[in-house]
Write a protein that holds these residues in place. Structure first.
Motif, PDB file in Angstrom:
ATOM      1  N   PHE A  51      42.944 -58.734 -44.892  1.00  0.00           N
ATOM      2  CA  PHE A  51      43.856 -58.365 -43.809  1.00  0.00           C
ATOM      3  C   PHE A  51      43.652 -59.309 -42.624  1.00  0.00           C
ATOM      4  O   PHE A  51      44.621 -59.847 -42.070  1.00  0.00           O
ATOM      5  CB  PHE A  51      43.639 -56.908 -43.366  1.00  0.00           C
ATOM      6  CG  PHE A  51      44.129 -56.650 -41.967  1.00  0.00           C
ATOM      7  CD1 PHE A  51      45.479 -56.537 -41.703  1.00  0.00           C
ATOM      8  CD2 PHE A  51      43.218 -56.563 -40.914  1.00  0.00           C
ATOM      9  CE1 PHE A  51      45.931 -56.321 -40.401  1.00  0.00           C
ATOM     10  CE2 PHE A  51      43.663 -56.357 -39.620  1.00  0.00           C
ATOM     11  CZ  PHE A  51      45.023 -56.240 -39.356  1.00  0.00           C
ATOM     12  N   LEU A  52      42.399 -59.499 -42.203  1.00  0.00           N
ATOM     13  CA  LEU A  52      42.122 -60.389 -41.076  1.00  0.00           C
ATOM     14  C   LEU A  52      42.591 -61.812 -41.367  1.00  0.00           C
ATOM     15  O   LEU A  52      43.229 -62.457 -40.526  1.00  0.00           O
ATOM     16  CB  LEU A  52      40.623 -60.405 -40.761  1.00  0.00           C
ATOM     17  CG  LEU A  52      40.016 -59.131 -40.204  1.00  0.00           C
ATOM     18  CD1 LEU A  52      38.495 -59.229 -40.192  1.00  0.00           C
ATOM     19  CD2 LEU A  52      40.560 -58.835 -38.815  1.00  0.00           C
ATOM     20  N   TYR A  53      42.252 -62.304 -42.535  1.00  0.00           N
ATOM     21  CA  TYR A  53      42.595 -63.668 -42.933  1.00  0.00           C
ATOM     22  C   TYR A  53      44.109 -63.880 -42.887  1.00  0.00           C
ATOM     23  O   TYR A  53      44.592 -64.867 -42.341  1.00  0.00           O
ATOM     24  CB  TYR A  53      42.037 -63.935 -44.325  1.00  0.00           C
ATOM     25  CG  TYR A  53      42.161 -65.356 -44.788  1.00  0.00           C
ATOM     26  CD1 TYR A  53      41.175 -66.293 -44.489  1.00  0.00           C
ATOM     27  CD2 TYR A  53      43.257 -65.779 -45.538  1.00  0.00           C
ATOM     28  CE1 TYR A  53      41.270 -67.603 -44.932  1.00  0.00           C
ATOM     29  CE2 TYR A  53      43.361 -67.082 -45.983  1.00  0.00           C
ATOM     30  CZ  TYR A  53      42.372 -67.997 -45.673  1.00  0.00           C
ATOM     31  OH  TYR A  53      42.481 -69.296 -46.103  1.00  0.00           O
ATOM     32  N   ARG A  54      44.850 -62.937 -43.457  1.00  0.00           N
ATOM     33  CA  ARG A  54      46.320 -63.056 -43.450  1.00  0.00           C
ATOM     34  C   ARG A  54      46.883 -62.896 -42.038  1.00  0.00           C
ATOM     35  O   ARG A  54      47.776 -63.639 -41.638  1.00  0.00           O
ATOM     36  CB  ARG A  54      46.942 -62.000 -44.363  1.00  0.00           C
ATOM     37  CG  ARG A  54      46.867 -62.322 -45.818  1.00  0.00           C
ATOM     38  CD  ARG A  54      47.664 -61.287 -46.634  1.00  0.00           C
ATOM     39  NE  ARG A  54      47.552 -61.562 -48.050  1.00  0.00           N
ATOM     40  CZ  ARG A  54      46.760 -60.913 -48.874  1.00  0.00           C
ATOM     41  NH1 ARG A  54      45.996 -59.920 -48.442  1.00  0.00           N
ATOM     42  NH2 ARG A  54      46.723 -61.223 -50.146  1.00  0.00           N
ATOM     43  N   ALA A  55      46.384 -61.900 -41.318  1.00  0.00           N
ATOM     44  CA  ALA A  55      46.923 -61.611 -39.985  1.00  0.00           C
ATOM     45  C   ALA A  55      46.729 -62.790 -39.033  1.00  0.00           C
ATOM     46  O   ALA A  55      47.570 -63.055 -38.180  1.00  0.00           O
ATOM     47  CB  ALA A  55      46.275 -60.345 -39.420  1.00  0.00           C
ATOM     48  N   VAL A  56      45.629 -63.492 -39.183  1.00  0.00           N
ATOM     49  CA  VAL A  56      45.351 -64.654 -38.334  1.00  0.00           C
ATOM     50  C   VAL A  56      45.963 -65.918 -38.917  1.00  0.00           C
ATOM     51  O   VAL A  56      46.557 -66.723 -38.206  1.00  0.00           O
ATOM     52  CB  VAL A  56      43.820 -64.836 -38.149  1.00  0.00           C
ATOM     53  CG1 VAL A  56      43.495 -66.177 -37.521  1.00  0.00           C
ATOM     54  CG2 VAL A  56      43.252 -63.694 -37.316  1.00  0.00           C
ATOM     55  N   GLY A  57      45.826 -66.120 -40.221  1.00  0.00           N
ATOM     56  CA  GLY A  57      46.126 -67.416 -40.794  1.00  0.00           C
ATOM     57  C   GLY A  57      47.455 -67.600 -41.487  1.00  0.00           C
ATOM     58  O   GLY A  57      47.850 -68.733 -41.765  1.00  0.00           O
TER      59      GLY A  57
END
Length: 188
Positions: A51-57
């Motif tokens: 989730f973090l990876y997608r939301a940021v990247g």
């Protein structure tokens, strides 16, 4: 705030930066931090990490960690050399920073903010936190790389915090960053 460019460049330009002495570090923390909290992920929660990876990247075409199997990603996140620090604002994840230590070096492997949190001084705050954490590990070098697909202020932020460029590479744009014609998906 600038969005990812619609037209993908033909060339990927990657800039490698390093910091060799804590005296080079020029921190820039936000003065108002009452709503901010840094939390280190305590175990490899793959869904939360993705989730973090997608939301940021996603906007910058980050693909590498999405191409890993659960087993591969869990091994990276469970490694004692990897730390993932999440910036929370009033309990909501605003961004994260991932450090990877190898002997006397630390790589800032991933770093960024979710788009709603751009333009508030949080990027320099989060980067400063990560650099300070890395120096506390007793390392001799911190390094990071960025490219022309990352946010428009990424390189400037690294330079302002005290990093120095030690190498730049150019290559034809890797296929994994090129959108396919099918439903806006990316080709791995």
């Amino acid at each position: 705030m600038s969005q990812r460019q619609d037209k993908l460049p033909e060339t990927l330009i990657t800039t490698y930066l390093e910091m060799l002495d804590p005296l080079w570090f020029r921190p820039a923390y936000r003065k108002d931090t009452q709503d901010l909290m840094m939390v280190q992920m305590g175990y490899p929660d793959l869904e939360y990490y993705r989730f973090l990876y997608r939301a940021v990247g996603e906007i910058w075409r980050w693909r590498d960690r999405l191409l890993l199997s659960d087993t591969e990603l869990a091994a990276i996140l469970a490694s004692p050399t990897t730390t993932v620090n999440v910036l929370l604002i009033q309990g909501v994840p605003a961004g994260y920073l991932e450090l990877n230590q190898q002997d006397t070096e630390v790589e800032i492997a991933y770093f960024g903010l979710r788009p709603p949190y751009w333009g508030q001084g949080l990027g320099k705050h989060l980067l400063s936190y990560g650099i300070a954490q890395a120096w506390q590990l007793g390392v001799k070098r911190i390094w990071v790389h960025t490219c022309n697909l990352d946010g428009p202020y990424a390189l400037e932020n690294y330079l302002k915090r005290g990093f120095q460029v030690y190498r730049t590479e150019e290559q034809p744009m890797p296929q994994r960053y090129v959108p396919s014609d099918f439903a806006g998906e990316f080709i791995p």
